[in-house]
Scaffold this motif. Structure first.
Motif, PDB file in Angstrom:
ATOM      1  N   TYR A 138     -11.207   8.653  -2.741  1.00  0.00           N
ATOM      2  CA  TYR A 138     -11.378  10.083  -3.018  1.00  0.00           C
ATOM      3  C   TYR A 138     -10.268  10.960  -2.456  1.00  0.00           C
ATOM      4  CZ  TYR A 138     -13.607  10.905   1.609  1.00  0.00           C
ATOM      5  OH  TYR A 138     -13.882  11.002   2.953  1.00  0.00           O
ATOM      6  N   THR A 139      -9.413  10.403  -1.574  1.00  0.00           N
ATOM      7  CA  THR A 139      -8.293  11.209  -1.074  1.00  0.00           C
ATOM      8  C   THR A 139      -6.978  10.925  -1.799  1.00  0.00           C
ATOM      9  OG1 THR A 139      -7.841   9.565   0.659  1.00  0.00           O
ATOM     10  CG2 THR A 139      -9.239  11.441   1.248  1.00  0.00           C
ATOM     11  N   ILE A 140      -6.799   9.709  -2.280  1.00  0.00           N
ATOM     12  CA  ILE A 140      -5.533   9.325  -2.919  1.00  0.00           C
ATOM     13  C   ILE A 140      -5.686   9.171  -4.432  1.00  0.00           C
ATOM     14  CG2 ILE A 140      -3.610   7.695  -2.893  1.00  0.00           C
ATOM     15  CD1 ILE A 140      -4.046   9.074  -0.206  1.00  0.00           C
ATOM     16  N   VAL A 141      -6.713   8.437  -4.843  1.00  0.00           N
ATOM     17  CA  VAL A 141      -6.870   8.107  -6.265  1.00  0.00           C
ATOM     18  C   VAL A 141      -7.380   9.298  -7.073  1.00  0.00           C
ATOM     19  CG1 VAL A 141      -8.000   6.568  -7.912  1.00  0.00           C
ATOM     20  CG2 VAL A 141      -7.255   5.681  -5.699  1.00  0.00           C
ATOM     21  N   THR A 142      -8.433   9.960  -6.580  1.00  0.00           N
ATOM     22  CA  THR A 142      -9.052  11.041  -7.350  1.00  0.00           C
ATOM     23  C   THR A 142      -8.093  12.188  -7.665  1.00  0.00           C
ATOM     24  OG1 THR A 142     -11.224  10.496  -6.438  1.00  0.00           O
ATOM     25  CG2 THR A 142     -10.983  12.655  -7.450  1.00  0.00           C
ATOM     26  N   PRO A 143      -7.303  12.711  -6.689  1.00  0.00           N
ATOM     27  CA  PRO A 143      -6.354  13.781  -7.040  1.00  0.00           C
ATOM     28  C   PRO A 143      -5.307  13.353  -8.069  1.00  0.00           C
ATOM     29  CG  PRO A 143      -6.663  13.694  -4.667  1.00  0.00           C
ATOM     30  CD  PRO A 143      -7.321  12.470  -5.232  1.00  0.00           C
ATOM     31  N   THR A 144      -5.054  12.042  -8.158  1.00  0.00           N
ATOM     32  CA  THR A 144      -4.114  11.531  -9.159  1.00  0.00           C
ATOM     33  C   THR A 144      -4.769  11.453 -10.533  1.00  0.00           C
ATOM     34  OG1 THR A 144      -3.072  10.184  -7.434  1.00  0.00           O
ATOM     35  CG2 THR A 144      -2.537   9.633  -9.714  1.00  0.00           C
ATOM     36  N   LEU A 145      -6.035  11.031 -10.552  1.00  0.00           N
ATOM     37  CA  LEU A 145      -6.725  10.857 -11.821  1.00  0.00           C
ATOM     38  C   LEU A 145      -7.124  12.183 -12.470  1.00  0.00           C
ATOM     39  CD1 LEU A 145      -9.101   7.823 -11.073  1.00  0.00           C
ATOM     40  CD2 LEU A 145      -6.941   7.811 -12.315  1.00  0.00           C
ATOM     41  N   ALA A 151      -3.830  16.381  -1.259  1.00  0.00           N
ATOM     42  CA  ALA A 151      -2.968  15.199  -1.174  1.00  0.00           C
ATOM     43  C   ALA A 151      -1.829  15.421  -0.183  1.00  0.00           C
ATOM     44  CB  ALA A 151      -2.418  14.858  -2.556  1.00  0.00           C
ATOM     45  N   THR A 152      -1.259  16.613  -0.183  1.00  0.00           N
ATOM     46  CA  THR A 152      -0.115  16.895   0.689  1.00  0.00           C
ATOM     47  C   THR A 152      -0.523  16.970   2.158  1.00  0.00           C
ATOM     48  OG1 THR A 152       0.957  18.104  -1.118  1.00  0.00           O
ATOM     49  CG2 THR A 152       1.781  18.534   1.096  1.00  0.00           C
ATOM     50  N   SER A 153      -1.776  17.304   2.431  1.00  0.00           N
ATOM     51  CA  SER A 153      -2.239  17.351   3.822  1.00  0.00           C
ATOM     52  C   SER A 153      -2.441  15.955   4.406  1.00  0.00           C
ATOM     53  CB  SER A 153      -3.551  18.146   3.913  1.00  0.00           C
ATOM     54  OG  SER A 153      -4.616  17.428   3.306  1.00  0.00           O
ATOM     55  N   ILE A 154      -2.472  14.933   3.561  1.00  0.00           N
ATOM     56  CA  ILE A 154      -2.779  13.576   4.018  1.00  0.00           C
ATOM     57  C   ILE A 154      -1.635  12.591   3.788  1.00  0.00           C
ATOM     58  CG2 ILE A 154      -4.311  11.577   3.630  1.00  0.00           C
ATOM     59  CD1 ILE A 154      -6.492  13.644   2.839  1.00  0.00           C
ATOM     60  N   ILE A 155      -1.085  12.566   2.572  1.00  0.00           N
ATOM     61  CA  ILE A 155      -0.197  11.472   2.168  1.00  0.00           C
ATOM     62  C   ILE A 155       1.141  11.444   2.909  1.00  0.00           C
ATOM     63  CG2 ILE A 155       1.064  10.480   0.214  1.00  0.00           C
ATOM     64  CD1 ILE A 155      -1.249  11.223  -1.584  1.00  0.00           C
ATOM     65  N   PRO A 156       1.866  12.569   3.092  1.00  0.00           N
ATOM     66  CA  PRO A 156       3.150  12.477   3.800  1.00  0.00           C
ATOM     67  C   PRO A 156       3.037  11.822   5.182  1.00  0.00           C
ATOM     68  CG  PRO A 156       2.988  14.589   2.705  1.00  0.00           C
ATOM     69  CD  PRO A 156       1.646  13.931   2.572  1.00  0.00           C
ATOM     70  N   GLN A 157       2.055  12.237   5.983  1.00  0.00           N
ATOM     71  CA  GLN A 157       1.857  11.632   7.301  1.00  0.00           C
ATOM     72  C   GLN A 157       1.475  10.163   7.169  1.00  0.00           C
ATOM     73  OE1 GLN A 157       2.121  13.083  10.551  1.00  0.00           O
ATOM     74  NE2 GLN A 157       1.981  10.922  11.092  1.00  0.00           N
ATOM     75  N   MET A 158       0.687   9.841   6.159  1.00  0.00           N
ATOM     76  CA  MET A 158       0.283   8.454   5.921  1.00  0.00           C
ATOM     77  C   MET A 158       1.495   7.584   5.610  1.00  0.00           C
ATOM     78  SD  MET A 158      -2.330   7.130   2.974  1.00  0.00           S
ATOM     79  CE  MET A 158      -2.748   5.391   2.782  1.00  0.00           C
ATOM     80  N   LEU A 159       2.406   8.094   4.771  1.00  0.00           N
ATOM     81  CA  LEU A 159       3.613   7.337   4.426  1.00  0.00           C
ATOM     82  C   LEU A 159       4.526   7.158   5.635  1.00  0.00           C
ATOM     83  CD1 LEU A 159       4.456   8.857   0.920  1.00  0.00           C
ATOM     84  CD2 LEU A 159       3.558   6.570   1.403  1.00  0.00           C
ATOM     85  N   VAL A 160       4.639   8.200   6.459  1.00  0.00           N
ATOM     86  CA  VAL A 160       5.453   8.096   7.678  1.00  0.00           C
ATOM     87  C   VAL A 160       4.929   6.977   8.567  1.00  0.00           C
ATOM     88  CG1 VAL A 160       6.035   9.272   9.839  1.00  0.00           C
ATOM     89  CG2 VAL A 160       6.256  10.487   7.675  1.00  0.00           C
ATOM     90  N   ILE A 175       0.838  -1.208   0.000  1.00  0.00           N
ATOM     91  CA  ILE A 175       0.000   0.000   0.000  1.00  0.00           C
ATOM     92  C   ILE A 175       0.866   1.248   0.000  1.00  0.00           C
ATOM     93  CG2 ILE A 175      -1.658   1.349   1.345  1.00  0.00           C
ATOM     94  CD1 ILE A 175      -2.846  -1.330   2.293  1.00  0.00           C
ATOM     95  N   SER A 176       1.925   1.260   0.801  1.00  0.00           N
ATOM     96  CA  SER A 176       2.812   2.427   0.859  1.00  0.00           C
ATOM     97  C   SER A 176       3.465   2.696  -0.487  1.00  0.00           C
ATOM     98  CB  SER A 176       3.877   2.244   1.940  1.00  0.00           C
ATOM     99  OG  SER A 176       4.780   1.204   1.592  1.00  0.00           O
ATOM    100  N   GLY A 177       3.852   1.633  -1.204  1.00  0.00           N
ATOM    101  CA  GLY A 177       4.443   1.803  -2.533  1.00  0.00           C
ATOM    102  C   GLY A 177       3.447   2.384  -3.517  1.00  0.00           C
ATOM    103  N   ILE A 178       2.211   1.882  -3.474  1.00  0.00           N
ATOM    104  CA  ILE A 178       1.158   2.393  -4.360  1.00  0.00           C
ATOM    105  C   ILE A 178       0.870   3.861  -4.051  1.00  0.00           C
ATOM    106  CG2 ILE A 178      -1.295   2.187  -4.951  1.00  0.00           C
ATOM    107  CD1 ILE A 178      -1.003  -0.852  -4.428  1.00  0.00           C
ATOM    108  N   VAL A 179       0.762   4.182  -2.756  1.00  0.00           N
ATOM    109  CA  VAL A 179       0.458   5.556  -2.341  1.00  0.00           C
ATOM    110  C   VAL A 179       1.581   6.502  -2.765  1.00  0.00           C
ATOM    111  CG1 VAL A 179       0.165   7.076  -0.340  1.00  0.00           C
ATOM    112  CG2 VAL A 179      -1.039   4.893  -0.430  1.00  0.00           C
ATOM    113  N   PHE A 180       2.830   6.064  -2.621  1.00  0.00           N
ATOM    114  CA  PHE A 180       3.975   6.900  -3.002  1.00  0.00           C
ATOM    115  C   PHE A 180       3.943   7.208  -4.508  1.00  0.00           C
ATOM    116  CE2 PHE A 180       8.418   7.377  -4.406  1.00  0.00           C
ATOM    117  CZ  PHE A 180       8.776   8.479  -3.635  1.00  0.00           C
ATOM    118  N   ILE A 181       3.669   6.192  -5.315  1.00  0.00           N
ATOM    119  CA  ILE A 181       3.587   6.395  -6.769  1.00  0.00           C
ATOM    120  C   ILE A 181       2.444   7.351  -7.109  1.00  0.00           C
ATOM    121  CG2 ILE A 181       3.075   5.252  -8.974  1.00  0.00           C
ATOM    122  CD1 ILE A 181       4.496   2.741  -7.790  1.00  0.00           C
TER     123      ILE A 181
END
Length: 314
Positions: A278-285, A74-83, A27-33
């Motif tokens: 809607y927090t990870i996939v949508t901002p990418t798409l 995305a930046t408000s959520i993903i960095p903390q999620m990856l940590v 999951i972390s690898g997918i989220v990072f990409i």
């Protein structure tokens, strides 16, 4: 030492995907990409919309605002999620949780309103082409965007302050990968009908009303498209409107399902999947949908790259 102990007692624990520890690295690898694609895609749209004079139109003004919003979201959520996915602890400070919760609400509500503004822009472009530049003049566009941002800010302030006032009775475990309202409401040790009524009322204002306006706009656009005899213009309308409608469907579909249902009726695993979407996939798409289907953006990128290449050679 005492300070650390007091700090740890006020921190929240983000359980995230701890029920599936074997999947956390995947999951972390997918989220990072996804995060890299989000950064590159949305930054490209912002830069191209500002650097290419042919894209200085209301549509791309709104699109660059949407891209900036997605970057912040995305930046408000993903960095903390990856940590948390990469590290041994799953904690987030109380202040960090409050900020994450506030910005997620603010940016999510703003996107709901901004998508409605973009639908009105498409209605004006398709149904009132001769008066489009008069209707969508720069001052109106700026006021519409400012209203969307302020509307999101106001709703986030109301919901954030009310949610954080609910008693938690020492509960510190947030059963999600970031501090989101449904997960925080489930931490409360009291059931608040008032809170659920406020959430529902704001949901109607921020979700159902904008979505109704979008659907009305596209119903009128569909009627106008059916009368278009030029095949080239017909395809151009479908490309631009189709991109926006795809983004609307992806975003509103999951958000309405999450926020308009009673909080106790959605299973936590289902909620995590929808939140992830809607927090990870949508901002990418979003940037992929708008660029892959949009010849104007691709042409602008080629023009900018050609100018840069010509300048470096000379």
């Amino acid at each position: 030492m005492d300070t650390n102990n007091r700090s740890s007692m006020t921190d929240f624990i983000l359980l995230g995907f701890s029920d599936w520890p074997q999947l956390e690295h995947i999951i972390s690898g997918i989220v990072f990409i996804f995060y890299i694609v989000t950064l590159v895609g949305n930054t490209t749209i912002i830069l191209v919309s500002n650097l290419d004079s042919q894209l200085h139109t209301p549509m791309y003004f709104f699109l660059s605002n949407l891209s900036f919003l997605d970057l912040c979201y995305a930046t408000s959520i993903i960095p903390q999620m990856l940590v948390n996915l990469w590290g041994p602890t799953k904690s987030i400070t109380y202040g960090g949780c409050v900020l994450q919760f506030f910005f997620a609400l603010d940016l999510g509500a703003t996107e709901c309103l901004l998508l409605a503004v973009m639908a009105y822009d498409r209605y004006a472009a398709v149904c009132q082409p001769l008066y489009y530049t008069i209707i969508m003049h720069p001052q109106l566009c700026q006021k519409m965007v400012l209203t969307a941002w302020l509307g999101g800010l106001g709703s986030a302030f109301i919901l954030c302050s009310l949610t954080l006032k609910l008693p938690r009775c020492g509960h510190r475990e947030v059963d999600n990968f970031f501090c989101e309202m449904p997960a925080l409401l489930k931490m409360a040790c009291v059931y608040s009908k008032v809170m659920e009524a406020i959430v529902f009322a704001l949901g109607v204002i921020l979700l159902l009303v904008p979505l109704s306006l979008i659907l009305i706009s596209y119903a009128v656009i569909t009627q106008a498209v059916m009368r278009i005899k030029s095949v080239a213009r017909w395809h151009k309308v479908l490309n631009t409107c189709g991109s926006h409608l795809t983004v609307v469907t992806l975003f509103y579909g999951t958000i309405i399902y999450m926020y308009m249902k009673p909080q106790n009726s959605t299973s936590q695993d289902e909620g995590k999947f929808l939140t992830f979407f809607y927090t990870i996939v949508t901002p990418t798409l979003n940037p992929l949908i708008y660029t892959l289907r949009n010849k104007d953006v691709k042409s602008a990128v080629r023009r900018i790259l050609w100018v840069e290449k010509w300048s470096s050679n000379s």
